[in-house]
Design an enzyme around this catalytic site. Structure first.
Site, mmCIF file in Angstrom:
data_model
loop_
_atom_site.group_PDB
_atom_site.id
_atom_site.type_symbol
_atom_site.label_atom_id
_atom_site.label_comp_id
_atom_site.label_asym_id
_atom_site.label_seq_id
_atom_site.Cartn_x
_atom_site.Cartn_y
_atom_site.Cartn_z
ATOM 1 N N ASP A 154 9.252 3.261 13.388
ATOM 2 C CA ASP A 154 10.062 1.996 14.323
ATOM 3 C C ASP A 154 11.405 1.620 13.492
ATOM 4 O OD1 ASP A 154 8.855 1.344 11.660
ATOM 5 O OD2 ASP A 154 7.411 -0.190 12.357
ATOM 6 N N ASP B 50 1.651 4.865 1.650
ATOM 7 C CA ASP B 50 1.323 5.826 2.733
ATOM 8 C C ASP B 50 1.933 7.184 2.616
ATOM 9 O OD1 ASP B 50 0.186 3.851 4.505
ATOM 10 O OD2 ASP B 50 2.526 2.849 4.714
ATOM 11 N N ASP C 287 0.753 -1.234 0.152
ATOM 12 C CA ASP C 287 0.042 0.001 -0.228
ATOM 13 C C ASP C 287 0.905 1.305 0.059
ATOM 14 O OD1 ASP C 287 1.135 0.082 2.664
ATOM 15 O OD2 ASP C 287 -0.780 -0.940 3.460
HETATM 16 P P1 ATP Z 1 3.700 -2.926 4.960
HETATM 17 O O1 ATP Z 1 4.292 -3.255 3.817
HETATM 18 O O2 ATP Z 1 3.077 -3.874 6.186
HETATM 19 O O3 ATP Z 1 2.416 -1.778 4.553
HETATM 20 P P2 ATP Z 1 4.561 -0.536 6.232
HETATM 21 O O4 ATP Z 1 6.137 -0.380 6.957
HETATM 22 O O5 ATP Z 1 4.150 0.368 5.247
HETATM 23 O O6 ATP Z 1 4.647 -1.979 5.937
HETATM 24 P P3 ATP Z 1 2.425 0.207 7.737
HETATM 25 O O7 ATP Z 1 1.658 -0.299 9.295
HETATM 26 O O8 ATP Z 1 1.568 0.609 6.534
HETATM 27 O O9 ATP Z 1 3.800 -0.559 7.703
HETATM 28 O O10 ATP Z 1 3.099 1.423 8.546
HETATM 29 C C1 ATP Z 1 3.468 2.602 7.495
HETATM 30 C C2 ATP Z 1 4.932 3.206 8.474
HETATM 31 O O11 ATP Z 1 4.397 3.797 9.703
HETATM 32 C C3 ATP Z 1 5.825 2.217 8.623
HETATM 33 O O12 ATP Z 1 6.604 2.108 7.552
HETATM 34 C C4 ATP Z 1 6.352 3.155 9.938
HETATM 35 O O13 ATP Z 1 7.333 4.015 9.375
HETATM 36 C C5 ATP Z 1 5.303 3.560 10.645
HETATM 37 N N1 ATP Z 1 4.827 2.752 11.706
HETATM 38 C C6 ATP Z 1 3.801 1.981 11.460
HETATM 39 N N2 ATP Z 1 3.456 1.186 12.694
HETATM 40 C C7 ATP Z 1 4.336 1.745 13.745
HETATM 41 C C8 ATP Z 1 4.929 1.419 14.950
HETATM 42 N N3 ATP Z 1 3.995 0.752 15.671
HETATM 43 N N4 ATP Z 1 5.835 2.441 15.724
HETATM 44 C C9 ATP Z 1 6.444 3.275 15.019
HETATM 45 N N5 ATP Z 1 6.331 3.429 13.581
HETATM 46 C C10 ATP Z 1 5.424 2.747 12.871
HETATM 47 MG MG MG Z 2 2.278 0.387 4.785
#
Ligand code: ATP
Ligand code: MG
Length: 485
Positions: A168, A78, A76
């Protein structure tokens, strides 16, 4: 893609080699990275441009930038901006405000949702344990922590540097600027991608304390990307895993689906156990696996691995999977054990199964919620395992019509593939599903002669040894087609 990245990291590093200390952000111009606008979701690009036009800063961040640089398709997109959620909401008519713990905006384009969040500052130092913290920030300070130091609300807005620090992992703090197509690396994420390392930003203990789900996320990325956890990121996990007990079960339910239902279930399951996290997600299943309990008709570990393989294979070949199926797999060994126990107490088989299912589900929801729309089909899949062998008369036709037949049949194949001997039941049902009406009748006839004794209503008659029905086959079981929620 990684080779390109290597040279990009080298260039970026040499760019700053003259500086004594690493200076962030490292800004990588368009010509020196592999992420091009064509790779991006046109809707995400629209959101970025619209926010820019309205006078706000806006970047792509997180998984979409990370995954592109690694060379995998992002799940996705963001977006992060200096506009508050309310300002974002009023910029897009096709948007809605969501979340309380973490307020953000969903901008919807048909089935695609672009998640837009506001730059946040880490509220760790200034207001821990203070539900009544004063709202001092101009942009609306709103944060709160539990008695365990877990962040309950995280709505303290900040600037991009602060936003990067509260993310994170380093590879999740890479920002793509659509105005000049550059990537801004605030925490050394590019270097960590090159070295295939998962590195938490800041002090690992503090970051897990604030949000224990970060431990699960570390494991998820390790399973998904095949990266290693950097030593300090890995070190406190075993000891801090128990903090997951304080995370709302509904959040853990969602995390489990991402962990085990995204195509890397086998690796992730092994890592979750290795780091002592699995027991906080599935306490009964974990205890049973630890105990080494087995029975002639079930080897829990082999069965769960086979179930995860089935989910991984389906995802890799573009098929859908259902959360209830995954959960039914993960809890089946416990259901089998309890079923046996209740029967040993003298309860008839069917009520014993229902009682076992109730007990296992009741225990499980204390760890991860299971919405009723999932627990009902789970019960049906389990129930069908005892109904699928009873095929005499009209029963086979009725079972075939059951809305949960496909899932129950897949489940049965997984049992067989993991070593449960079911007298060729999977093959029989495979043939029955695809047979003509005449073939179906023949199949029923072929079992009728003995099934009336073995499975039929006249149960009081003494059992005879089962004769071969001629339908068993040594060949691998064909996988069933897609089933959906
Ligand atoms: P995915 O491919 O699963 O979407 P993602 O890294 O994009 O991986 P998301 O849950 O969509 O994960 O979160 C988007 C961003 O928000 C992450 O890349 C990170 O920078 C931040 N983030 C998400 N969850 C946390 C958390 N629990 N603590 C700190 N930062 C977070
Ligand atoms: Mg994401």
């Amino acid at each position: 893609m990684l080779t390109g990245l290597k040279s990009l990291v080298r260039k970026a590093t040499s760019l700053f080699a003259s500086l004594k200390a690493q200076t962030y952000p490292i800004i990588i111009p368009r010509s020196e990275h592999s992420l091009s606008r064509q790779d991006l979701s046109p809707n995400a690009v629209k959101v970025l441009y619209r926010l820019n036009k309205a006078g706000f800063d806006a970047y792509l961040v997180g998984g979409c930038v990370r995954d592109h640089l690694i060379g995998i398709e992002p799940k996705d997109f963001d977006v992060v901006t200096n506009a508050t959620p309310e300002e974002v909401h009023s910029t897009f008519s096709n948007s809605r405000l969501i979340g309380r713990r973490f307020k953000l905006v969903h901008v919807t384009f048909g089935r695609e949702i672009i998640e837009v969040s506001t730059f946040r500052a880490n509220s760790a130092q200034d207001d821990s344990n203070d539900e009544n913290a004063q709202n001092t920030s101009l942009k609306g300070k709103d944060s709160a922590r539990s008695a365990h130091g877990i962040v309950l609300r995280d709505n303290v807005y900040g600037n991009i540097e602060e936003d990067a620090e509260r993310r994170d992992f380093t590879f999740n703090a890479l920002y793509y600027n659509v105005q000049d197509f550059s990537i801004h690396d605030y925490c050394g994420g590019l270097k960590d991608i090159e070295n295939k390392q998962i590195r938490i930003i800041g002090d690992a203990r503090q970051r897990y304390q604030e949000d224990p789900v970060r431990m699960l996320r570390a494991i998820r990325f390790a399973g998904k990307l095949g990266f290693e956890l950097e030593a300090e990121t890995a070190a406190p996990i075993k000891e801090m895993a128990h903090l997951l007990d304080h995370i709302p079960p509904a959040r853990l339910f969602e995390e489990v689906l991402k962990l085990l239902g995204s195509g890397n279930g086998i690796e992730t399951f092994a890592l979750l156990r290795q780091y002592g996290l699995f027991r906080y997600l599935f306490p009964d299943t974990d205890a049973l696996l630890q105990s080494g309990w087995k029975r002639n008709d079930i080897d829990p570990e082999a069965f769960i691995l086979q179930g995860l393989k089935n989910t991984d294979d389906r995802i890799q070949s573009g098929k859908t999977t259902a959360p209830y199926f995954l959960y039914a797999v993960l809890l089946w060994p416990s259901v089998s054990l309890r079923h046996e126990e209740f029967q040993a107490q003298g309860m008839p088989a069917t009520p014993a199964l229902h009682q076992a299912a109730n007990m296992v589900l009741d225990n499980q929801v204390a760890s991860t919620a299971i919405p009723r729309r999932f627990s009902t089909p789970m019960r049906e899949i389990w129930d069908m395992q005892y109904r699928l062998p009873k095929r005499y008369g009209k029963r086979a036709f009725l079972l075939l019509e059951h809305p949960r037949f496909r899932a129950a049949f897949d489940f049965l194949l997984i049992r067989e593939l993991s070593g449960t001997e079911l007298d060729g039941l999977g093959d029989w049902w495979e043939n029955f599903q695809h047979g003509t009406e005449n073939q179906q009748r023949d199949l029923i006839k072929s079992i009728d002669s003995f099934s009336k004794d073995k499975e039929g209503p006249k149960k009081r008659r003494p059992r005879r040894r089962r004769k071969s029905n001629g339908n068993t086959s040594e060949t691998a079981k064909p996988q069933s087609e897609t089933f959906d929620e």
